[in-house]
Design a protein around this motif. Structure first.
Motif, PDB file in Angstrom:
ATOM      1  N   HIS A 224      34.596  37.181  46.361  1.00  0.00           N
ATOM      2  CA  HIS A 224      35.298  38.348  45.821  1.00  0.00           C
ATOM      3  C   HIS A 224      36.653  37.934  45.237  1.00  0.00           C
ATOM      4  CE1 HIS A 224      36.831  42.509  45.703  1.00  0.00           C
ATOM      5  NE2 HIS A 224      37.909  42.050  46.317  1.00  0.00           N
ATOM      6  N   ALA A 225      37.428  37.173  46.015  1.00  0.00           N
ATOM      7  CA  ALA A 225      38.757  36.742  45.568  1.00  0.00           C
ATOM      8  C   ALA A 225      38.646  35.828  44.341  1.00  0.00           C
ATOM      9  CB  ALA A 225      39.489  36.034  46.704  1.00  0.00           C
ATOM     10  N   TRP A 226      37.681  34.908  44.378  1.00  0.00           N
ATOM     11  CA  TRP A 226      37.484  34.004  43.243  1.00  0.00           C
ATOM     12  C   TRP A 226      37.143  34.788  41.978  1.00  0.00           C
ATOM     13  CZ3 TRP A 226      33.513  33.267  39.877  1.00  0.00           C
ATOM     14  CH2 TRP A 226      33.643  32.189  39.000  1.00  0.00           C
ATOM     15  N   ALA A 227      36.226  35.756  42.101  1.00  0.00           N
ATOM     16  CA  ALA A 227      35.806  36.536  40.933  1.00  0.00           C
ATOM     17  C   ALA A 227      36.966  37.328  40.342  1.00  0.00           C
ATOM     18  CB  ALA A 227      34.655  37.467  41.303  1.00  0.00           C
ATOM     19  N   LEU A 228      37.797  37.923  41.185  1.00  0.00           N
ATOM     20  CA  LEU A 228      38.947  38.669  40.670  1.00  0.00           C
ATOM     21  C   LEU A 228      39.867  37.759  39.852  1.00  0.00           C
ATOM     22  CD1 LEU A 228      39.835  40.986  43.701  1.00  0.00           C
ATOM     23  CD2 LEU A 228      38.800  41.669  41.512  1.00  0.00           C
ATOM     24  N   ARG A 229      40.100  36.545  40.335  1.00  0.00           N
ATOM     25  CA  ARG A 229      40.912  35.583  39.571  1.00  0.00           C
ATOM     26  C   ARG A 229      40.213  35.210  38.264  1.00  0.00           C
ATOM     27  NH1 ARG A 229      41.264  33.300  44.506  1.00  0.00           N
ATOM     28  NH2 ARG A 229      39.890  31.583  43.915  1.00  0.00           N
ATOM     29  N   HIS A 230      38.911  34.979  38.336  1.00  0.00           N
ATOM     30  CA  HIS A 230      38.130  34.571  37.176  1.00  0.00           C
ATOM     31  C   HIS A 230      38.149  35.646  36.081  1.00  0.00           C
ATOM     32  CE1 HIS A 230      35.063  32.098  35.221  1.00  0.00           C
ATOM     33  NE2 HIS A 230      34.400  33.219  34.945  1.00  0.00           N
ATOM     34  N   PHE A 231      38.040  36.899  36.470  1.00  0.00           N
ATOM     35  CA  PHE A 231      38.083  37.980  35.485  1.00  0.00           C
ATOM     36  C   PHE A 231      39.350  37.875  34.645  1.00  0.00           C
ATOM     37  CE2 PHE A 231      35.760  40.672  38.839  1.00  0.00           C
ATOM     38  CZ  PHE A 231      34.516  40.326  38.359  1.00  0.00           C
ATOM     39  N   GLU A 232      40.449  37.659  35.332  1.00  0.00           N
ATOM     40  CA  GLU A 232      41.756  37.651  34.682  1.00  0.00           C
ATOM     41  C   GLU A 232      42.018  36.347  33.926  1.00  0.00           C
ATOM     42  OE1 GLU A 232      45.609  40.018  36.163  1.00  0.00           O
ATOM     43  OE2 GLU A 232      44.908  38.446  37.506  1.00  0.00           O
ATOM     44  N   THR A 233      41.806  35.220  34.603  1.00  0.00           N
ATOM     45  CA  THR A 233      42.220  33.936  34.030  1.00  0.00           C
ATOM     46  C   THR A 233      41.233  33.351  33.035  1.00  0.00           C
ATOM     47  OG1 THR A 233      41.247  32.683  35.855  1.00  0.00           O
ATOM     48  CG2 THR A 233      43.564  33.346  36.080  1.00  0.00           C
ATOM     49  N   THR A 234      39.958  33.689  33.153  1.00  0.00           N
ATOM     50  CA  THR A 234      38.954  33.097  32.280  1.00  0.00           C
ATOM     51  C   THR A 234      38.380  34.080  31.278  1.00  0.00           C
ATOM     52  OG1 THR A 234      38.384  31.578  34.084  1.00  0.00           O
ATOM     53  CG2 THR A 234      36.825  31.737  32.273  1.00  0.00           C
ATOM     54  N   LEU A 235      38.280  35.351  31.664  1.00  0.00           N
ATOM     55  CA  LEU A 235      37.706  36.351  30.764  1.00  0.00           C
ATOM     56  C   LEU A 235      38.773  37.209  30.089  1.00  0.00           C
ATOM     57  CD1 LEU A 235      34.702  37.597  32.961  1.00  0.00           C
ATOM     58  CD2 LEU A 235      34.756  35.731  31.278  1.00  0.00           C
ATOM     59  N   GLY A 236      40.028  37.037  30.483  1.00  0.00           N
ATOM     60  CA  GLY A 236      41.103  37.818  29.885  1.00  0.00           C
ATOM     61  C   GLY A 236      41.022  39.297  30.219  1.00  0.00           C
ATOM     62  N   ALA A 237      40.350  39.610  31.300  1.00  0.00           N
ATOM     63  CA  ALA A 237      40.206  41.010  31.711  1.00  0.00           C
ATOM     64  C   ALA A 237      41.492  41.533  32.325  1.00  0.00           C
ATOM     65  CB  ALA A 237      39.061  41.145  32.721  1.00  0.00           C
ATOM     66  N   ILE A 238      41.647  42.822  32.248  1.00  0.00           N
ATOM     67  CA  ILE A 238      42.709  43.495  32.969  1.00  0.00           C
ATOM     68  C   ILE A 238      42.161  43.762  34.357  1.00  0.00           C
ATOM     69  CG2 ILE A 238      44.100  45.601  33.132  1.00  0.00           C
ATOM     70  CD1 ILE A 238      43.621  45.832  30.011  1.00  0.00           C
ATOM     71  N   VAL A 239      42.859  43.292  35.373  1.00  0.00           N
ATOM     72  CA  VAL A 239      42.465  43.566  36.758  1.00  0.00           C
ATOM     73  C   VAL A 239      43.563  44.437  37.347  1.00  0.00           C
ATOM     74  CG1 VAL A 239      41.936  42.606  39.031  1.00  0.00           C
ATOM     75  CG2 VAL A 239      41.196  41.397  36.956  1.00  0.00           C
ATOM     76  N   LYS A 240      43.185  45.688  37.648  1.00  0.00           N
ATOM     77  CA  LYS A 240      44.211  46.599  38.164  1.00  0.00           C
ATOM     78  C   LYS A 240      43.710  47.336  39.375  1.00  0.00           C
ATOM     79  CE  LYS A 240      43.427  50.500  35.031  1.00  0.00           C
ATOM     80  NZ  LYS A 240      44.092  51.399  34.157  1.00  0.00           N
TER      81      LYS A 240
END
Length: 180
Positions: A164-180
């Motif tokens: 879960h923690a890894w995926a949240l980082r991946h969304f932001e750092t690799t996919l450029g997603a907004i994680v809020k």
């Protein structure tokens, strides 16, 4: 900009204590927030899509058969939406696109991309379970298809805290997603 909310796999089998592949408590605590987001998207007349995992009993050809216990089997209560999300769906069926999916990604082998593009959607908000499996694969495909992505941290969960923690980082750092 037209937006859509994708509520991924928020079903009994993935969330309830008795579910066959459950996130348990982490999945249960996000229920209220998922319903709240659905209400907001409904009020603002954005698209709401429920991509829901579909499996068939004794399917030897599906790759998940070897990886996970049977879950979200056609015709079982395991595919029912969990908790108050089921009530929300029953009350607003005409405004929600229910979509069966057979792989982790909501885009794989479905008409989701076509459905969203026909409606002018350029930004997808992703919530549901599991953060590091179906939510992740849906986000990767959304990225590859050119959608802007928002993942709501308070509305995703997994049975694997590290994943879960890894995926949240991946969304932001690799996919450029907004994680809020």
């Amino acid at each position: 900009m037209k937006e859509a909310l994708l509520v991924v796999d928020y079903t009994f089998d993935f969330v309830a204590d008795e579910g066959s592949l459950t996130c348990g408590k982490p999945g249960q605590v996000i229920e209220k927030r998922i319903v709240e987001l659905c209400e907001i998207f409904l009020k603002e007349q954005h698209e709401i899509v429920f991509p829901v995992d579909l499996h068939f009993k004794y399917d030897p050809f599906h790759p998940e058969t070897k990886l996970f216990p049977p879950h979200n089997i056609e015709g079982t209560s395991g595919r029912d939406l969990y908790g108050s999300l089921n009530t929300f769906y029953q009350n607003h069926k005409e405004s929600i696109y229910w979509m069966d999916k057979r792989r982790y990604s909501s885009f794989s082998g479905t008409n989701l991309d076509q459905y969203l593009r026909e409606r002018g959607v350029t930004h997808v908000h992703i919530v549901g379970v599991c953060t590091d499996i179906c939510v992740l694969h849906t986000a990767v495909d959304a990225y590859n298809l050119g959608y802007q992505i928002t993942v709501h941290r308070d509305a995703v969960a997994s049975f694997d805290p590290e994943g879960h923690a890894w995926a949240l980082r991946h969304f932001e750092t690799t996919l450029g997603a907004i994680v809020k």
